[in-house]
Design a protein around this motif. Structure first.
Motif, PDB file in Angstrom:
ATOM      1  N   LEU A 123      32.627  29.094 -35.552  1.00 52.62           N
ATOM      2  CA  LEU A 123      31.508  28.553 -36.323  1.00 52.62           C
ATOM      3  C   LEU A 123      31.063  29.491 -37.429  1.00 52.62           C
ATOM      4  CD1 LEU A 123      29.471  27.169 -33.325  1.00 52.62           C
ATOM      5  CD2 LEU A 123      30.988  25.924 -34.873  1.00 52.62           C
ATOM      6  N   PHE A 124      31.591  30.701 -37.406  1.00 52.66           N
ATOM      7  CA  PHE A 124      31.206  31.677 -38.430  1.00 52.66           C
ATOM      8  C   PHE A 124      31.574  31.165 -39.823  1.00 52.66           C
ATOM      9  CE2 PHE A 124      32.307  35.298 -41.126  1.00 52.66           C
ATOM     10  CZ  PHE A 124      31.070  35.914 -41.167  1.00 52.66           C
ATOM     11  N   TRP A 125      30.607  31.272 -40.729  1.00 53.17           N
ATOM     12  CA  TRP A 125      30.817  30.811 -42.108  1.00 53.17           C
ATOM     13  C   TRP A 125      30.588  31.969 -43.067  1.00 53.17           C
ATOM     14  CZ3 TRP A 125      27.606  30.461 -46.436  1.00 53.17           C
ATOM     15  CH2 TRP A 125      28.111  29.694 -47.489  1.00 53.17           C
ATOM     16  N   ASN A 126      31.621  32.255 -43.854  1.00 48.19           N
ATOM     17  CA  ASN A 126      31.525  33.374 -44.790  1.00 48.19           C
ATOM     18  C   ASN A 126      31.209  32.866 -46.186  1.00 48.19           C
ATOM     19  OD1 ASN A 126      31.968  35.535 -46.518  1.00 48.19           O
ATOM     20  ND2 ASN A 126      33.415  36.455 -45.116  1.00 48.19           N
ATOM     21  N   PRO A 127      30.109  33.319 -46.792  1.00 46.81           N
ATOM     22  CA  PRO A 127      29.715  32.890 -48.137  1.00 46.81           C
ATOM     23  C   PRO A 127      30.805  33.203 -49.150  1.00 46.81           C
ATOM     24  CG  PRO A 127      28.450  34.810 -47.431  1.00 46.81           C
ATOM     25  CD  PRO A 127      29.200  34.324 -46.245  1.00 46.81           C
ATOM     26  N   ALA A 128      31.509  34.289 -48.952  1.00 45.20           N
ATOM     27  CA  ALA A 128      32.572  34.670 -49.895  1.00 45.20           C
ATOM     28  C   ALA A 128      33.705  33.648 -49.857  1.00 45.20           C
ATOM     29  CB  ALA A 128      33.092  36.056 -49.545  1.00 45.20           C
ATOM     30  N   ASP A 129      33.894  33.012 -48.704  1.00 41.85           N
ATOM     31  CA  ASP A 129      34.962  32.018 -48.579  1.00 41.85           C
ATOM     32  C   ASP A 129      34.615  30.769 -49.374  1.00 41.85           C
ATOM     33  OD1 ASP A 129      37.421  31.080 -47.328  1.00 41.85           O
ATOM     34  OD2 ASP A 129      36.096  29.599 -46.404  1.00 41.85           O
ATOM     35  N   HIS A 130      33.328  30.420 -49.385  1.00 43.57           N
ATOM     36  CA  HIS A 130      32.867  29.258 -50.137  1.00 43.57           C
ATOM     37  C   HIS A 130      32.942  29.560 -51.632  1.00 43.57           C
ATOM     38  CE1 HIS A 130      30.784  25.561 -50.908  1.00 43.57           C
ATOM     39  NE2 HIS A 130      29.882  26.184 -51.623  1.00 43.57           N
ATOM     40  N   PHE A 131      32.798  30.824 -51.949  1.00 48.62           N
ATOM     41  CA  PHE A 131      32.855  31.246 -53.339  1.00 48.62           C
ATOM     42  C   PHE A 131      34.317  31.340 -53.788  1.00 48.62           C
ATOM     43  CE2 PHE A 131      33.198  34.567 -56.552  1.00 48.62           C
ATOM     44  CZ  PHE A 131      32.280  34.096 -57.476  1.00 48.62           C
ATOM     45  N   PRO A 139      26.349  25.596 -44.462  1.00 49.32           N
ATOM     46  CA  PRO A 139      26.396  24.176 -44.074  1.00 49.32           C
ATOM     47  C   PRO A 139      25.980  23.985 -42.628  1.00 49.32           C
ATOM     48  CG  PRO A 139      28.619  25.112 -44.141  1.00 49.32           C
ATOM     49  CD  PRO A 139      27.691  26.173 -44.620  1.00 49.32           C
ATOM     50  N   PRO A 140      25.493  22.792 -42.299  1.00 48.23           N
ATOM     51  CA  PRO A 140      25.087  22.491 -40.922  1.00 48.23           C
ATOM     52  C   PRO A 140      26.259  22.661 -39.959  1.00 48.23           C
ATOM     53  CG  PRO A 140      24.340  20.777 -42.419  1.00 48.23           C
ATOM     54  CD  PRO A 140      25.233  21.673 -43.200  1.00 48.23           C
ATOM     55  N   GLY A 141      25.961  23.126 -38.782  1.00 43.56           N
ATOM     56  CA  GLY A 141      27.015  23.316 -37.787  1.00 43.56           C
ATOM     57  C   GLY A 141      27.742  24.632 -37.968  1.00 43.56           C
ATOM     58  N   ARG A 142      27.287  25.431 -38.896  1.00 41.36           N
ATOM     59  CA  ARG A 142      27.919  26.731 -39.129  1.00 41.36           C
ATOM     60  C   ARG A 142      26.874  27.837 -39.037  1.00 41.36           C
ATOM     61  NH1 ARG A 142      33.546  26.776 -39.176  1.00 41.36           N
ATOM     62  NH2 ARG A 142      34.222  24.738 -39.910  1.00 41.36           N
ATOM     63  N   VAL A 143      27.332  29.062 -38.825  1.00 40.45           N
ATOM     64  CA  VAL A 143      26.408  30.193 -38.731  1.00 40.45           C
ATOM     65  C   VAL A 143      26.964  31.382 -39.508  1.00 40.45           C
ATOM     66  CG1 VAL A 143      25.438  29.526 -36.515  1.00 40.45           C
ATOM     67  CG2 VAL A 143      27.509  30.922 -36.597  1.00 40.45           C
ATOM     68  N   THR A 144      26.118  32.301 -39.836  1.00 41.17           N
ATOM     69  CA  THR A 144      26.548  33.508 -40.536  1.00 41.17           C
ATOM     70  C   THR A 144      25.771  34.702 -39.989  1.00 41.17           C
ATOM     71  OG1 THR A 144      26.922  34.467 -42.707  1.00 41.17           O
ATOM     72  CG2 THR A 144      24.858  33.301 -42.380  1.00 41.17           C
ATOM     73  N   THR A 145      26.116  35.873 -40.440  1.00 45.46           N
ATOM     74  CA  THR A 145      25.464  37.062 -39.895  1.00 45.46           C
ATOM     75  C   THR A 145      24.674  37.803 -40.982  1.00 45.46           C
ATOM     76  OG1 THR A 145      27.305  38.564 -40.337  1.00 45.46           O
ATOM     77  CG2 THR A 145      27.381  37.293 -38.311  1.00 45.46           C
TER      78      THR A 145
END
Length: 107
Positions: free
Chosen positions: A99-107, A18-24
């Motif tokens: 700001l870190f966004w984890n795809p697993a968290d969205h899942f 999502p906008p405003g978030r980042v991942t690695t």
DNA sequence: TCACTGACAAGGG
DNA sequence: ACCCTTGCCAGTG
């Protein structure tokens, strides 16, 4: 091309950021349980022309804009991040942990 | 088919 | 705390 290449797997995850978030890179690789962190960056290198992939939301584990050199102009990556409300200082994301966004968290 | 590449990550000195 | 070495694995020539 019925089968999705590894690139598209990465693109799909990046689009989910999502906008405003980042991942690695490592997070994406771990989430896909396929490939390695190096591959993610390598895949994003081909993303230019693969559609609208917010590659600027992908940074290294230090929160540094390691891929800024591959944008045109190189400052475009920081411009995009700031446009979404992300502060960047010295080519690094401020409060990266928040700001870190984890795809697993969205899942 | 074999070898090299690549926007990283983790460990060791 | 910093710098260097190793591992990672799909894709391309």
């Amino acid at each position: 091309m019925p089968k999705e290449s590894y690139f598209e797997q990465v693109y799909d995850v990046v689009r989910c950021v999502p906008p405003g978030r980042v991942t690695t890179y490592g997070t994406i690789a771990s989430f896909l349980s396929l490939g390695s962190a190096r591959m993610v960056g390598w895949a994003l290198n081909h993303c230019f022309g693969a559609g609208d992939v917010p590659a600027h939301r992908v940074v290294n584990r230090n929160g540094e804009l390691s891929g800024r050199a591959h944008f045109r102009p190189p400052s475009l990556m920081q411009e995009r991040l700031e446009a979404e409300g992300i502060k960047v200082e010295d080519d690094k994301v401020v409060e990266f942990d928040k700001l870190f966004w984890n795809p697993a968290d969205h899942f």
